[in-house]
Design a protein around this motif. Sequence first.
Motif, PDB file in Angstrom:
ATOM      1  N   GLN A  28      48.563  40.778  38.578  1.00  0.00           N
ATOM      2  CA  GLN A  28      49.495  39.749  38.112  1.00  0.00           C
ATOM      3  C   GLN A  28      48.770  38.657  37.331  1.00  0.00           C
ATOM      4  OE1 GLN A  28      52.712  40.285  38.914  1.00  0.00           O
ATOM      5  NE2 GLN A  28      52.233  41.988  40.303  1.00  0.00           N
ATOM      6  N   GLU A  31      45.865  36.253  38.810  1.00  0.00           N
ATOM      7  CA  GLU A  31      45.272  36.936  39.960  1.00  0.00           C
ATOM      8  C   GLU A  31      43.841  37.373  39.659  1.00  0.00           C
ATOM      9  OE1 GLU A  31      46.640  40.271  43.225  1.00  0.00           O
ATOM     10  OE2 GLU A  31      47.213  40.601  41.150  1.00  0.00           O
ATOM     11  N   PHE A  32      42.947  37.141  40.625  1.00  0.00           N
ATOM     12  CA  PHE A  32      41.551  37.561  40.497  1.00  0.00           C
ATOM     13  C   PHE A  32      41.362  38.781  41.394  1.00  0.00           C
ATOM     14  CE2 PHE A  32      36.936  37.230  41.330  1.00  0.00           C
ATOM     15  CZ  PHE A  32      36.477  37.104  40.040  1.00  0.00           C
ATOM     16  N   CYS A  33      41.276  39.941  40.775  1.00  0.00           N
ATOM     17  CA  CYS A  33      41.211  41.202  41.507  1.00  0.00           C
ATOM     18  C   CYS A  33      39.819  41.806  41.359  1.00  0.00           C
ATOM     19  CB  CYS A  33      42.274  42.158  40.950  1.00  0.00           C
ATOM     20  SG  CYS A  33      42.279  43.776  41.726  1.00  0.00           S
ATOM     21  N   ARG A 189      37.193  32.878  38.159  1.00  0.00           N
ATOM     22  CA  ARG A 189      38.345  32.570  39.003  1.00  0.00           C
ATOM     23  C   ARG A 189      39.138  31.399  38.434  1.00  0.00           C
ATOM     24  NH1 ARG A 189      40.477  33.589  44.093  1.00  0.00           N
ATOM     25  NH2 ARG A 189      41.657  31.791  44.779  1.00  0.00           N
ATOM     26  N   LYS A 193      43.093  30.963  37.365  1.00  0.00           N
ATOM     27  CA  LYS A 193      44.003  29.972  37.957  1.00  0.00           C
ATOM     28  C   LYS A 193      44.511  28.978  36.919  1.00  0.00           C
ATOM     29  CE  LYS A 193      43.458  32.080  41.654  1.00  0.00           C
ATOM     30  NZ  LYS A 193      44.506  33.065  41.936  1.00  0.00           N
ATOM     31  N   ARG A 210      34.709  39.067  48.937  1.00  0.00           N
ATOM     32  CA  ARG A 210      35.484  38.352  49.963  1.00  0.00           C
ATOM     33  C   ARG A 210      35.651  36.886  49.624  1.00  0.00           C
ATOM     34  NH1 ARG A 210      35.632  40.652  55.262  1.00  0.00           N
ATOM     35  NH2 ARG A 210      34.190  42.400  55.472  1.00  0.00           N
ATOM     36  N   ALA A 213      37.773  36.872  45.647  1.00  0.00           N
ATOM     37  CA  ALA A 213      38.915  37.679  45.219  1.00  0.00           C
ATOM     38  C   ALA A 213      40.220  37.243  45.855  1.00  0.00           C
ATOM     39  CB  ALA A 213      38.652  39.151  45.540  1.00  0.00           C
ATOM     40  N   ASP A 214      41.326  37.358  45.113  1.00  0.00           N
ATOM     41  CA  ASP A 214      42.663  37.288  45.698  1.00  0.00           C
ATOM     42  C   ASP A 214      42.994  38.639  46.321  1.00  0.00           C
ATOM     43  OD1 ASP A 214      43.364  34.666  44.742  1.00  0.00           O
ATOM     44  OD2 ASP A 214      43.531  35.558  42.747  1.00  0.00           O
ATOM     45  N   ARG A 215      42.475  39.694  45.665  1.00  0.00           N
ATOM     46  CA  ARG A 215      42.765  41.047  46.109  1.00  0.00           C
ATOM     47  C   ARG A 215      41.544  41.917  45.838  1.00  0.00           C
ATOM     48  NH1 ARG A 215      45.985  45.059  43.950  1.00  0.00           N
ATOM     49  NH2 ARG A 215      46.496  43.746  42.175  1.00  0.00           N
ATOM     50  N   CYS A 229      44.457  42.043  50.389  1.00  0.00           N
ATOM     51  CA  CYS A 229      43.745  40.768  50.337  1.00  0.00           C
ATOM     52  C   CYS A 229      42.447  40.863  51.141  1.00  0.00           C
ATOM     53  CB  CYS A 229      44.632  39.639  50.839  1.00  0.00           C
ATOM     54  SG  CYS A 229      45.202  39.874  52.510  1.00  0.00           S
TER      55      CYS A 229
END
Length: 237
Positions: A28, A31-33, A189, A193, A210, A213-215, A229
């Motif tokens: 999305q 989002e930081f994946c 990141r 945002k 960890r 990340a958002d995901r 998550c």
Amino acid sequence: LPVLCLENTSAVYAGGVVALSRFNLEVQAGEFCVILGPSGSGKSTLLRLISGLVPTSSGTVTIGGIKMAPPTRRKARQRLGMVHQDHGLIDRLSVLDNVMAGCAGSLPFWRLMLRMYPRPVVDAACQLLDEVGLTEAQANRRARELSGGQRQRVGIARALMGTPLLILADEPVASLDPQTSRIILALLRRAAKDRGIAVLCSLHQMDLAREFADRIVVMRNGRPVFNDCPAELSGFL
Ligand code: ADP
Ligand code: ADP
């Protein structure tokens, strides 16, 4: 609508190596994946497939609703910013010129050849260099004179120059020490945002994943075996 969407996407190399198998993924805006996985699990193939460098054997990749395949591939690529492990900078050019090259696709060729950029482009590049924490003096240095961490800051500024919807970062901190790695990941990141950019970033270090990340998507043998998550990762491991 997700910025990045992979539906049942597969990649098969010449010789029949199935590097990605019916992969589904949505990222999305904002989002930081992070993509984790052992060497050979398909992380680079995934990023190269999304950037259109590896063709899909089946399924689709869309960026901002535009298909990463002919005849719309060029248009899809314009929505994309890339951050490479080795920074991908042109060493002999100035830092500022490297950042301005990030909008090369939207300028006439003669401007690139003569390195004559319109004033708004120069201003935007200076603004971005300031945002990633580089000084005016550093902006005028040649790219090769900067440290690894500084060069990666330039790489991020260059990716942002094209006002992307999606940034793909392929092991952006692989050659950096832990402290510098954190600075670079924090910048990525923040880009997500503050600007609502979707960021997809491959990493080797689980602790960094960890932390930022958002995901997290964990890959094994070309398949996502975890997609949730960071808080859920302990239960999976
Ligand atoms: P890294 O893990 O540092 O990305 P690799 O050793 O996986 O490096 O790959 C190095 C290069 O070799 C890449 O450009 C990749 O596309 C290519 N490559 C990797 N595996 C194969 C293979 N089985 N056959 C042909 N080329 C490969
Ligand atoms: P990772 O980035 O996670 O290390 P890769 O995407 O590089 O994984 O590789 C996934 C699989 O695809 C591996 O089995 C690798 O050997 C194979 N592969 C990668 N690049 C090529 C290539 N150019 N030609 C053939 N096979 C490749």
